[in-house]
Design a protein around this motif. Structure first.
Motif, mmCIF file in Angstrom:
data_model
loop_
_atom_site.group_PDB
_atom_site.id
_atom_site.type_symbol
_atom_site.label_atom_id
_atom_site.label_comp_id
_atom_site.label_asym_id
_atom_site.label_seq_id
_atom_site.Cartn_x
_atom_site.Cartn_y
_atom_site.Cartn_z
ATOM 1 N N ARG A 1 -4.932 -4.449 -4.826
ATOM 2 C CA ARG A 1 -6.370 -4.188 -4.670
ATOM 3 C C ARG A 1 -6.664 -4.003 -3.186
ATOM 4 O O ARG A 1 -6.229 -4.789 -2.349
ATOM 5 N N THR A 2 -7.390 -2.951 -2.852
ATOM 6 C CA THR A 2 -7.761 -2.704 -1.462
ATOM 7 C C THR A 2 -9.275 -2.737 -1.313
ATOM 8 O O THR A 2 -10.018 -2.321 -2.214
ATOM 9 N N TRP A 3 -9.703 -3.280 -0.181
ATOM 10 C CA TRP A 3 -11.096 -3.249 0.231
ATOM 11 C C TRP A 3 -11.170 -2.520 1.561
ATOM 12 O O TRP A 3 -10.162 -1.989 2.032
ATOM 13 N N THR A 4 -12.304 -2.517 2.184
ATOM 14 C CA THR A 4 -12.450 -1.780 3.445
ATOM 15 C C THR A 4 -11.490 -2.298 4.505
ATOM 16 O O THR A 4 -10.841 -1.520 5.216
ATOM 17 N N THR A 5 -11.370 -3.612 4.625
ATOM 18 C CA THR A 5 -10.523 -4.198 5.676
ATOM 19 C C THR A 5 -9.477 -5.157 5.124
ATOM 20 O O THR A 5 -8.866 -5.899 5.887
ATOM 21 N N GLN A 6 -9.278 -5.166 3.805
ATOM 22 C CA GLN A 6 -8.340 -6.126 3.225
ATOM 23 C C GLN A 6 -7.485 -5.459 2.147
ATOM 24 O O GLN A 6 -7.909 -4.494 1.510
ATOM 25 N N THR A 7 -6.314 -6.010 1.953
ATOM 26 C CA THR A 7 -5.416 -5.567 0.886
ATOM 27 C C THR A 7 -4.758 -6.794 0.275
ATOM 28 O O THR A 7 -4.305 -7.696 0.991
ATOM 29 N N LEU A 8 -4.695 -6.836 -1.042
ATOM 30 C CA LEU A 8 -4.039 -7.934 -1.747
ATOM 31 C C LEU A 8 -3.090 -7.356 -2.783
ATOM 32 O O LEU A 8 -3.466 -6.491 -3.568
ATOM 33 N N SER B 1 0.813 -1.207 0.000
ATOM 34 C CA SER B 1 0.000 0.000 0.000
ATOM 35 C C SER B 1 0.849 1.259 0.000
ATOM 36 O O SER B 1 1.843 1.354 0.693
ATOM 37 N N ARG B 2 0.423 2.242 -0.779
ATOM 38 C CA ARG B 2 1.123 3.518 -0.805
ATOM 39 C C ARG B 2 0.562 4.470 0.253
ATOM 40 O O ARG B 2 0.946 5.621 0.311
ATOM 41 N N ASN B 3 -0.384 4.020 1.077
ATOM 42 C CA ASN B 3 -0.932 4.897 2.109
ATOM 43 C C ASN B 3 0.188 5.357 3.030
ATOM 44 O O ASN B 3 0.833 4.566 3.690
ATOM 45 N N GLY B 4 0.419 6.658 3.085
ATOM 46 C CA GLY B 4 1.447 7.179 3.959
ATOM 47 C C GLY B 4 2.824 7.219 3.345
ATOM 48 O O GLY B 4 3.708 7.870 3.869
ATOM 49 N N LEU B 5 3.031 6.518 2.230
ATOM 50 C CA LEU B 5 4.350 6.519 1.600
ATOM 51 C C LEU B 5 4.553 7.796 0.803
ATOM 52 O O LEU B 5 3.628 8.315 0.186
ATOM 53 N N LEU C 1 -4.430 -0.391 -7.907
ATOM 54 C CA LEU C 1 -3.212 0.264 -8.367
ATOM 55 C C LEU C 1 -2.391 -0.722 -9.181
ATOM 56 O O LEU C 1 -2.075 -1.822 -8.712
ATOM 57 N N LEU C 2 -2.054 -0.342 -10.420
ATOM 58 C CA LEU C 2 -1.213 -1.154 -11.293
ATOM 59 C C LEU C 2 0.115 -0.435 -11.485
ATOM 60 O O LEU C 2 0.149 0.795 -11.634
#
Length: 766
Positions: free
Chosen positions: A569-576, A41-45, A521-522
């Motif tokens: 791919r992100t969902w509310t409580t999951q990331t793959l 995840s790029r959240n915060g990066l 994100l691709l």
């Protein structure tokens, strides 16, 4: 912008005036805080980070049995940590396309200060400089895709961040552990413990400081065994009749005899770390910080013979027989050894802290081995021996960097994130071996020595350009100049000096990402990394017993051209995240051992083992990686971190030095890796977790002749289950019990991994 220019110029001048600048610093531009663990995840990066990343916070690390800092990577995707026992000083990292025989392909930073030890074959990162109680988070990147990182990032980059106090804080923990280990009919327990204390405060003036203390007392299981090929039938003249010889099949399928745990097999180590840090906001936009760390180790290595004579007395050496076969047990087989070490690291940082626009930073550090004496007896009767001295060895680093963070409508159009910098390093190694009449006493005149220095000067620039709302292109270039000088070998009374060498590396980088939807994100990343040889690889020429080791002062740098395709791919409580990767390494640097003196050319042809370092023309690795993170899975309070990797191919595709290696799998890169960690919090004060670690078989022989890997000396499969439970008795006090390798599965990375290990932990915090 003009008011920043003088500061940037001053920082550059200060950096260039240093005797030695840096081999890369994991700066804030590369690794900002990440809030999602176990994913890319790029959240915060920071938007200039162009590669996959995995992260864990201190809170998440308390959900596993963490004793030493390297345990933080125990469940990291597609990663192997060769930690042989609690307190191991050589816990090496292996990743996607490299094994633990290539430790210089991994970078490790502590608060931006380099703790990777690029001096020797098995010189692992100096994890010992980290106090476990002080860890705030651990972030790990893959591959050579960032221009901000040096060539050693062709494998894996780890950034450990220690916490900075916001108010008065006190915490600590006490751990006791016991390992059960049985092998070759020997069953024993090995105990240990650790005390870690942390204190910090931030004053009203803005001055902050911390102090960390870590003390560790541990004893390992046997690390190696004294073995011999199946002996000569019959009873040799003068042989001692013994019991206790054990037989098994070695990794290459040949029968062998085992005489006991030898070669300094059981390590009792006492280690202490002191880490002091402080910082001060000089102005609202300028901050300075510093650190000083010391680590010392006192180790005693002992052995255990299985052999008993007719009276039941232990037999440590000489010609022996069990009535069927006869063997000669060398004098040095069960000789004791000891090591005393004292290390110091000093560092300082000066940074501007602006939310947007220009920022500058200067980071300098000095790592020095104040004392390193390795003492080895010649026989189990002690007496004479050798003393190896590496006092004064170490490295200096520093880096000056400028970065631009965009704002809407600025001179870049609000779409460019820029970074540029200069660094230089200086590594020095002096390894001297001398005979000693008393192996614990004063050494005589040196009879073996290798020493030398390397340094790297580099400049780099990188731009992350968001040329459309959903598209970002990150492009960079790194230019590096390498110098090896002062190389010298002393062997058999002859001193050989080597000319200064210069090499140059060019490392282009590019990454393109596309936000196909708000949740998908691709990305595609390509990059080149150039890893230059270290001092030991260039100049180590030693003879130990019947083993001859040679180096190559003309080694080429190894060059990796890598590509990664990733979808997240992100969902509310999951990331793959799913990543496809391919790595082509030219002139790969490999240290190999053989019984053939034509593979490792040597002036001696009577040795039993020849070890040498050579360039392998080309190695290609292709694989796929899955990383899944989920919260409140199936039930509230249940968390999951899972990863799996499959290596389609990791093979030598060209090697003119040793054509027999072509088509063989690259050493210690398993076909499969997987890790799963499930955490359940049934109540606010309770936590239960389980972790499972898997690694498929890998090869330890360059010709893939090790057909029997699941034995001592092989690189085996790993399937181990870990469990932990914690109860927060009060707001300040937490109790935990755990077990690693709960099923007591035997596994090997040449050395045996630990058996079932029980943990009891008491932690307090204010």
């Amino acid at each position: 912008m003009t008011h920043v220019t003088p500061l940037a110029a001053a920082l550059a001048c200060a950096a260039l005036s240093q005797a030695a600048l840096a081999q890369g610093v994991a700066t804030d531009t590369e690794l900002a805080p990440v809030v999602v663990s176990g994913s890319a995840s790029r959240n915060g990066l920071h938007p200039s980070s162009p590669s996959a990343i995995t992260s864990k916070t201190a809170e998440q690390l308390r959900e596993q049995n963490l004793v030493n800092p390297e345990d933080a990577l125990q469940y990291a995707p597609n990663t192997t940590i060769r930690k042989r026992y609690i307190g191991d000083r050589n816990a090496l990292i292996a990743g996607r396309s490299f094994g633990t025989l290539q430790p210089s392909r991994a970078l490790v930073y502590l608060d931006g200060y380099l703790i990777s030890n690029f001096l020797g074959r098995f010189d692992a990162p100096r994890w010992n400089m980290i106090s476990p109680e002080a860890i705030e988070r651990v972030d790990m990147l893959y591959g050579p895709y960032s221009a901000l990182l040096p060539g050693n990032s062709i494998g894996t980059t780890v950034a450990v961040t220690q916490r900075t106090p916001q108010t008065l804080e006190l915490s600590g923990r006490l751990i006791a552990h016991r390992q059960r280990f049985d092998q070759y009919g020997q069953d024993d327990h090995h105990d240990g413990g650790q005390l870690s204390l942390h204190a910090g405060n931030r004053l009203e003036s803005g001055l902050w400081f911390t102090a960390d203390l870590n003390h560790q007392d541990t004893t390992s299981q046997p690390m190696q065994y004294q073995t011999a090929p199946l002996g000569t039938p019959g009873v040799a003249s003068g042989a001692t009749q013994v019991t206790g010889i054990t037989y098994d099949t070695d990794p290459k399928g040949a029968r062998r005899a085992v005489f006991g745990a030898g070669g300094g097999a059981i390590d009792h180590t006492l280690q202490d770390t002191v880490n002091l840090r402080s910082g001060y906001r000089i102005t609202p936009e300028l901050e300075a910080s510093m650190m000083a760390s010391w680590w010392q180790n006192d180790s005693e290595m002992r052995n255990e013979t299985f052999l008993r004579d007719a009276s039941g007395a232990r037999v440590w050496k000489g010609t022996v027989t069990d009535g069927t076969y006869s063997y000669v047990v060398p004098d040095a087989a069960f000789a004791p050894s000891a090591r005393q070490e004292s290390h110091q690291q000093l560092g300082a940082t000066l940074k501007t802290r602006r939310s947007a626009g220009w920022n500058s930073s200067l980071v300098v550090s000095d790592y020095r081995i104040l004392k390193d004496l390795a003492r080895q007896a010649d026989s189990p009767d002690a007496g004479a021996g050798t003393v190896t001295n590496r006092d004064g060895t170490g490295w200096r680093t520093a880096e000056v960097q400028g970065s631009w963070t965009p704002t809407p409508g600025d001179w870049t159009g609000g779409r460019h994130t820029l970074a540029a910098g200069v660094h230089r390093n200086a590594y020095r190694l002096d390894n001297t071996v001398a005979q000693a009449t008393d192996w614990r006493g004063t050494a005589d005149t040196p009879n073996q020595r290798y020493r030398g220095r390397t340094d790297i000067t580099a400049v780099y620039a990188q731009d992350a350009w968001r040329f459309a709302d959903d598209w970002k292109l990150t492009a960079g270039w790194r230019e590096e100049w390498f110098r090896a000088h002062g190389g010298e070998q002393l062997l058999a009374g002859t001193t050989t000096s080597y000319d200064t060498r210069h090499l140059r590396g060019h490392s282009p980088k590019a990454a393109l990402s596309f936000s196909a939807t708000d949740n998908l994100l691709l990305s595609v990343s390509v990059g080149r990394g150039v890893r230059f040889p270290n001092v030991e690889e260039l100049y180590n020429a030693t003879t130990t017993g019947s083993t001859v080791t040679s180096a190559d002062p003309n080694l080429k740098a190894e060059t990796s051209d890598a590509i990664e395709l990733s979808a997240e791919r992100t969902w509310t409580t999951q990331t793959l995240r799913v990543s496809l990767y391919h790595d082509r390494v030219r002139d790969a640097i490999l240290r190999q051992s053989t019984t053939d003196p034509t593979v490792c050319p040597s002036s001696t042809t009577t040795a039993t083992t020849y070890t040498c370092v050579q360039n392998v023309d080309e190695v290609k690795t292709t694989g796929i990686e899955f990383v899944w993170s989920a919260q409140d899975l199936l039930a509230k309070g249940v968390g999951l971190e899972a990863s799996g990797a499959y290596t389609f191919s990791s093979k030598v595709t060209a090697n003119q030095n040793d054509p027999a290696m072509v088509g063989k799998r690259w050493l210690r890169v398993p076909r499969t890796r997987a890790a799963v960690q499930v955490t359940w919090r049934p109540l606010d004060d309770w936590m239960l977790s389980g972790g499972y670690r898997h690694q498929g078989r890998a090869y330890n022989d360059q010709y893939n002749a090790d057909v029997n890997p699941d034995v001592y000396g092989g690189v085996s499969r790993v399937n181990q289950l870990d469990l932990r439970g914690a109860w927060k008795a009060t707001r300040e006090l937490e109790l935990a019990l755990g077990v690693n390798n709960a099923t007591d599965q035997r596994a090997y990375q040449s050395h045996p991994y630990p058996g079932r290990t029980l943990f009891a932990e008491l932690r307090f915090t204010n």
